[in-house]
Design an enzyme around this catalytic site. Structure first.
Site, mmCIF file in Angstrom:
data_model
loop_
_atom_site.group_PDB
_atom_site.id
_atom_site.type_symbol
_atom_site.label_atom_id
_atom_site.label_comp_id
_atom_site.label_asym_id
_atom_site.label_seq_id
_atom_site.Cartn_x
_atom_site.Cartn_y
_atom_site.Cartn_z
ATOM 1 N N THR A 1 8.425 6.236 -25.496
ATOM 2 C CA THR A 1 7.791 6.820 -26.541
ATOM 3 C C THR A 1 8.746 7.446 -27.487
ATOM 4 O O THR A 1 9.020 7.333 -28.585
ATOM 5 C CB THR A 1 6.521 7.547 -26.279
ATOM 6 O OG1 THR A 1 5.835 6.609 -25.717
ATOM 7 C CG2 THR A 1 5.635 7.825 -27.374
ATOM 8 N N GLY B 1 0.838 -1.257 0.160
ATOM 9 C CA GLY B 1 -0.138 0.042 0.016
ATOM 10 C C GLY B 1 0.765 1.240 0.000
ATOM 11 O O GLY B 1 0.681 2.115 -0.924
ATOM 12 N N GLU C 1 12.451 9.649 -28.441
ATOM 13 C CA GLU C 1 13.683 9.292 -29.096
ATOM 14 C C GLU C 1 13.297 7.716 -29.767
ATOM 15 O O GLU C 1 14.222 7.077 -29.576
ATOM 16 C CB GLU C 1 14.780 9.060 -28.095
ATOM 17 C CG GLU C 1 15.361 10.382 -27.244
ATOM 18 C CD GLU C 1 16.038 11.348 -28.281
ATOM 19 O OE1 GLU C 1 16.502 10.848 -29.313
ATOM 20 O OE2 GLU C 1 16.306 12.633 -27.897
HETATM 21 C C1 LIG Z 1 6.452 13.769 -22.809
HETATM 22 C C2 LIG Z 1 6.712 13.880 -24.330
HETATM 23 C C3 LIG Z 1 7.426 14.674 -24.392
HETATM 24 C C4 LIG Z 1 7.950 15.010 -25.876
HETATM 25 N N1 LIG Z 1 8.716 16.032 -26.234
HETATM 26 C C5 LIG Z 1 8.986 15.970 -27.545
HETATM 27 C C6 LIG Z 1 10.015 17.206 -28.034
HETATM 28 O O1 LIG Z 1 10.626 17.844 -27.098
HETATM 29 N N2 LIG Z 1 10.464 17.318 -29.337
HETATM 30 C C7 LIG Z 1 9.983 16.374 -30.326
HETATM 31 O O2 LIG Z 1 10.048 16.721 -31.249
HETATM 32 N N3 LIG Z 1 9.027 15.219 -29.886
HETATM 33 C C8 LIG Z 1 8.742 15.208 -28.681
HETATM 34 N N4 LIG Z 1 7.756 14.201 -28.211
HETATM 35 C C9 LIG Z 1 7.135 13.406 -29.521
HETATM 36 C C10 LIG Z 1 7.684 12.210 -29.497
HETATM 37 O O3 LIG Z 1 8.915 12.082 -29.987
HETATM 38 C C11 LIG Z 1 6.456 11.358 -30.519
HETATM 39 O O4 LIG Z 1 5.567 11.316 -29.673
HETATM 40 C C12 LIG Z 1 7.251 9.640 -30.909
HETATM 41 O O5 LIG Z 1 8.382 9.891 -31.393
HETATM 42 C C13 LIG Z 1 6.267 8.850 -31.259
HETATM 43 O O6 LIG Z 1 5.708 9.426 -32.555
HETATM 44 P P1 LIG Z 1 4.180 9.641 -32.721
HETATM 45 O O7 LIG Z 1 3.482 10.396 -31.260
HETATM 46 O O8 LIG Z 1 4.161 10.249 -34.036
HETATM 47 O O9 LIG Z 1 3.693 7.934 -32.376
HETATM 48 P P2 LIG Z 1 3.224 7.369 -33.840
HETATM 49 O O10 LIG Z 1 4.170 7.189 -34.947
HETATM 50 O O11 LIG Z 1 1.762 7.786 -34.277
HETATM 51 O O12 LIG Z 1 2.863 5.849 -33.113
HETATM 52 C C14 LIG Z 1 1.548 5.480 -32.630
HETATM 53 C C15 LIG Z 1 1.734 3.916 -32.457
HETATM 54 O O13 LIG Z 1 1.736 3.272 -33.807
HETATM 55 C C16 LIG Z 1 2.961 2.353 -33.977
HETATM 56 N N5 LIG Z 1 3.591 2.614 -35.243
HETATM 57 C C17 LIG Z 1 3.820 3.906 -35.781
HETATM 58 N N6 LIG Z 1 4.409 3.817 -36.938
HETATM 59 C C18 LIG Z 1 4.511 2.386 -37.268
HETATM 60 C C19 LIG Z 1 5.213 1.351 -38.271
HETATM 61 N N7 LIG Z 1 5.814 1.987 -39.330
HETATM 62 N N8 LIG Z 1 5.255 0.187 -37.898
HETATM 63 C C20 LIG Z 1 4.615 -0.290 -37.105
HETATM 64 N N9 LIG Z 1 4.106 0.293 -35.961
HETATM 65 C C21 LIG Z 1 4.038 1.732 -36.133
HETATM 66 C C22 LIG Z 1 3.827 2.758 -32.830
HETATM 67 O O14 LIG Z 1 4.449 1.744 -32.438
HETATM 68 C C23 LIG Z 1 3.032 3.480 -31.856
HETATM 69 O O15 LIG Z 1 2.551 2.214 -30.931
HETATM 70 C C24 LIG Z 1 7.401 13.960 -26.878
HETATM 71 C C25 LIG Z 1 6.696 13.115 -26.461
HETATM 72 C C26 LIG Z 1 6.323 12.815 -25.005
HETATM 73 C C27 LIG Z 1 5.149 11.844 -24.509
#
Ligand SMILES: Cc1cc2nc3c(=O)[nH]c(=O)nc-3n(C[C@H](O)[C@H](O)[C@H](O)COP(=O)(O)OP(=O)(O)OC[C@H]3O[C@@H](n4cnc5c(N)ncnc54)[C@H](O)[C@@H]3O)c2cc1C
Length: 653
Positions: free
Chosen positions: A403, A382, A405
C-alpha cells in the site's frame, strides 16, 4: 510451578538435523559459494560482524518476548531497541550501510527508525513576508495527517507536506520540517494536535500518528528548498531547475524495495523449505524415502513433505522469485547510478523508462512477496499458524508494503502510461534505445510471430523464453493503445488491462534480468553454481508462463499444445531442482537471529524449539491458570452431585 516438557523425551527418528544434513550432502553445489556470489564477500563480512554484536547484546539479543507481549510492552521495547541501536552506532562507528544491515537483522519496525514523509492535500503553508514565516493550517478534519510512522508518541519533528501558498498563488505540495513537541517535556507545541492512530493489523511496534495544525507559524528556513524555494523578503516562488530531479530518488527507493522483496521471499522460502524437508507425512509408495545410517544400513522412512510435487509446485517458484528479485534489484541499482551520472550532465533520456519500470516493479515484487509469505505459511501446515514459525509478525508487518510508497494497483498506471506513450512513439517511427522501445519495435515488425517450441528441450532455451515474454507484453500494450486511441475507450474502462500490461512488462524485466545473470555471465561462475542458477531461472520463466498462460494463449504466441508441454515440463524442472532445494535457500544466508523461527532455523531442531518456546508462554508459567477459581471451578463444580473426587484428584461417578 511451571509447565515443563519431560526432559528425557526426544523427537521420533529420523530427526530434523539428520534430514537437513542429508539434504545438504545431496546438493550439486556449495551453498556458501552461491551466497558469496550473490552478496559479495564484503557484505557477508559486514553482516557477520554486525550479527555478532546484535546476538550478544543484552537489549537486542533476545527476541523471544515478541511472541508473548501486547502492544504497550512491545512498543516500549521497540523504543529501548531504537535507543540501543543509536548507542551501538556510536560505539562501533557504524556507517549508514552498517546501520541498515543491523536494522534488517533485528527486523522489527521501531518508532525511532522511521522518518515520515507526509502527503498533504488540504494542509496549507501560507508565506507571510512580513513575519518571514509560513503559517501551517489544517482547515478540515480530513486534512489531518494519518499513518505517519513514529509520529504518534515518539517524534519531535516531522516533515510535513503542505500546499505552498505565496502572494495568493497555490504552488502545490512542498515539504517543511516542523518541530511538533517541546524538547524539554515532550508535550505537543501550541496549535498542534498529535497522537497515535491506534492498533493495526501489524506494525504495532510503530506509533503511526495523526497530526493537525491550527495556524502554526514556522520560520522561513523550515521549507526544504533543494529544488524550489520562496524568496525570504519578497515571497516570490523560485522554480526548480528541472522538475524531474526528484524522480531519481524515487527510483532509488524502489530499487531497494525490490531488493527487500527478495529478502522477504527468501526468508519465507527458507522457513517453508527447511521445515518441509524435516516434516515427514505418509509415504510416496512409488518412491519411498530412504535414509542411510552411519553404519551403512539403508532404512525406509516416512516421506518428507518436500518430496510431494504439490509442495514443490507451491514453494520452488518462490525460491525462483527471490532470485529474480535479487538480480533485478541489483540491475536497478546499476541503472540508477548510470542515470544519476547522466542527469548530472543534463541528460534525462533514461529517466522516464527507469521511473516507469521501477513503479511497476515495486508493485509486482511486493505483491509476489505478500502472497509468498501466506503460501509458505500454509505450506507449513498447522505449525505455520503458530507465531513460533516466525511467519506471523513478519507477514503482518510486511503487508503494508503493498500500500505505501504507492498503492500497488495505482502504481501500475504510471508504468502503463509510459508504455502506452512509448508504443505510440514507436508506431510513429520514433524508436529510442530503451529496452521498452526495442521490444515494442520488434513486435510491430512481426506481430504475427509464433512461438517456435516443438520439443520439450526447446523450453530450456532462455532466448526463446525471453521472446515469449516480450511478445505477450507488447501485444497487451498494443491492444490497450488500440482501445484507447481507436475505440475511444475511457482510461477508467481500461484500468484492468492497464494493470495487466504493467504486470506483463515487469515480469518480462524479471525474466530478462534473471536470464542475463544466470546465462550471460556464467563464465565467471563455478560450473555447479551456474547450472543450479540456470535451472532456477528456467523455473522462474516456466512457472510464470504457466500461471499467465491465458495471456500467452490470447496473444496467439503459444498454442494449447505448447501450453500443455509447458505444464509437463514444469514437473520435470521441479524434480531436477528438488536435490538443491535446501542448498538454494541456505545460499540466501539468512541467520537464525533474523529468521526467529522454530520451523526454519539452520540446525533443524524444530520440535525441540517448538516445545522450548511453548514453555515460555505466560499461560504455562503456572500449572493452574489464573481465572480458574472464578470462572472454571464454578462451572465444573455445578454438577458435583453426579461425581466425586478421589484423593488423587481423579473424578469418579
Ligand atoms: C502501516 C502504514 C504506514 C504508513 N506510514 C506512512 C508514513 O510514514 N508517511 C506517510 O505519508 N504515509 C504513510 N502511510 C500512508 C500510505 O502511504 C497510504 O495509505 C498509501 O499511499 C495509500 O493511500 P490512501 O490510503 O490514500 O489510499 P487511497 O488512495 O484512498 O486508495 C484506496 C483504494 O482506491 C484505489 N484508488 C485510489 N485512487 C485511484 C485511482 N486514481 N484509480 C484507480 N484506483 C484508485 C486504490 O488502488 C485503493 O485500492 C502508511 C500506511 C500504512 C498502512
Amino acid at each position: 510451578m511451571t509447565v515443563r516438557f519431560p526432559k528425557h523425551l526426544k523427537p521420533i527418528e529420523p530427526q530434523g538435523k539428520r534430514l537437513l544434513q542429508q539434504e545438504r550432502q545431496h546438493a550439486t553445489f556449495d551453498a556458501n559459494d552461491l551466497m558469496y556470489h550473490i552478496y559479495g564477500k564484503e557484505y557477508i563480512e559486514r553482516r557477520d560482524r554486525i550479527l555478532r554484536i546484535l546476538e550478544n547484546d543484552p537489549t537486542l539479543g533476545d527476541k523471544s518476548h515478541r511472541y508473548y507481549n501486547g502492544r504497550a510492552i512491545r512498543f516500549k521495547k521497540s523504543l529501548a531497541a531504537a535507543k540501543r541501536f543509536a548507542e551501538l552506532q556510536r560505539i562501533h562507528h557504524w556507517n549508514d550501510e552498517d546501520f541498515a544491515v543491523a536494522e534488517s537483522l533485528f527486523d522489527e519496525a521501531s518508532a525511532l527508525g522511521h522518518g515520515s514523509n507526509v502527503r498533504g492535500l488540504e494542509t496549507t503553508a501560507t508565506y507571510q513576508p512580513e513575519t518571514e514565516t509560513f503559517v501551517l493550517n489544517s482547515p478540515t478534519l480530513t486534512s489531518s495527517k494519518w499513518w505517519i510512522g513514529g509520529l504518534g508518541a515518539a517524534a519531535n519533528h516531522a516533515i510535513v507536506m503542505a500546499r505552498l501558498i505565496s502572494l495568493g498563488n497555490d504552488y502545490g505540495p512542498h515539504p517543511f520540517i516542523v518541530q511538533i513537541r517541546n524538547l524539554e517535556n515532550h508535550e505537543p507545541l501550541k496549535g498542534i494536535t498529535v497522537g497515535d492512530i491506534g492498533p493495526k493489523f501489524g506494525f504495532n511496534t510503530v506509533d503511526n500518528g495523526f497530526i493537525l495544525f491550527d495556524h502554526v507559524h514556522i520560520p522561513h528556513i523550515s521549507m526544504l528548498a533543494r529544488y524550489s524555494r520562496i524568496d525570504r523578503k519578497t515571497g516570490e516562488y523560485i522554480t526548480p531547475p528541472n522538475s524531474k530531479l526528484a524522480y531519481g530518488t524515487m527510483v532509488f527507493v524502489r530499487a531497494n524495495i525490490v531488493l527487500e522483496s527478495c529478502l522477504v521471499l527468501a526468508r519465507a522460502a527458507t522457513v517453508a523449505i527447511r521445515y518441509s524437508a524435516i516434516r515427514v507425512q505418509g509415504s510416496d509408495t512409488s518412491n519411498p524415502k530412504k535414509l542411510t545410517d552411519a553404519d551403512g544400513t539403508v532404512k525406509t522412512i516416512e516421506t518428507p513433505v518436500l518430496d510431494y510435487t504439490m509442495q514443490q509446485y507451491r514453494l520452488f517458484p518462490i525460491i525462483a522469485q527471490a532470485y529474480a528479485c535479487h538480480f533485478t534489484g541489483q540491475q536497478m541499482h546499476r541503472m540508477y547510478n548510470e542515470n544519476q551520472e547522466k542527469m548530472a550532465q543534463g541528460d534525462f533520456s533514461y529517466l522516464a523508462d527507469l521511473h516507469a519500470s521501477s513503479s511497476g516493479l515495486k508493485s509486482l515484487t511486493t505483491t509476489l512477496a505478500v502472497s509468498a509469505i501466506e503460501e509458505c505459511r500454509r505450506a507449513c501446515g498447522g505449525h505455520g499458524y503458530s507465531l513460533f514459525s516466525g511467519l506471523g509478525h513478519f507477514y503482518q508487518d510486511y503487508l503494508p508494503k503493498a500500500t505505501w510508497e504507492g498503492d500497488n494497483y495505482l502504481l501500475t498506471q504510471q508504468t502503463a502510461r509510459y508504455l502506452i506513450k512509448t508504443m505510440r512513439s514507436v508506431r510513429a517511427g520514433k524508436i529510442n534505445s530503451s529496452f521498452s522501445a526495442q521490444y515494442l519495435a520488434e513486435y510491430i515488425s512481426s506481430p504475427q510471430a509464433r512461438c517456435p517450441f516443438v520439443h520439450i528441450d526447446n523450453l530450456n532455451n532462455p532466448e526463446s523464453l525471453l521472446n515469449a515474454f516480450k511478445f505477450r507484453s507488447a501485444f497487451l500494450i498494443d491492444k490497450v493503445v488500440y482501445a484507447l486511441d481507436t475505440e475511444k475507450m475511457s482510461w477508467n474502462d481500461m484500468l484492468i488491462e492497464i494493470y495487466r500490461i504493467s504486470r506483463a512488462h515487469c515480469q518480462l524485466l524479471l525474466v530478462s534480468n534473471f536470464i542475463l545473470a544466470a546465462f550471460d555471465k556464467s563464465d565467471s561462475l563455478k560450473p555447479g553454481i551456474a547450472h543450479a542458477l540456470q535451472q532456477v531461472a528456467i523455473l522462474f520463466c516456466i512457472s510464470t508462463l504457466e500461471q499467465e498462460s491465458a495471456d500467452f494463449l490470447t496473444c496467439g504466441y503459444l498454442s494449447p499444445e505448447q501450453v500443455l508441454m509447458i505444464k509437463r515440463h514444469l514437473v520435470c524442472i521441479l524434480k531436477s531442482i528438488r536435490p538443491n532445494a535446501v542448498a538454494l535457500v541456505d545460499a540466501f544466508g539468512l541467520p537464525d537471529y533474523m529468521l526467529n523461527s522454530a520451523l526454519g532455523e539452520n540446525d533443524g531442531y524444530v520440535y525441540e524449539k517448538m516445545t522450548a518456546m511453548a514453555e515460555l508462554e505466560p499461560l504455562n508459567q503456572a500449572k493452574v491458570v489464573d481465572g480458574y477459581e472464578d470462572f472454571i471451578r464454578p462451572l465444573i463444580h455445578n454438577g458435583k452431585h453426579n461425581w466425586r473426587i478421589g484423593k488423587d484428584g481423579v473424578a469418579r461417578l
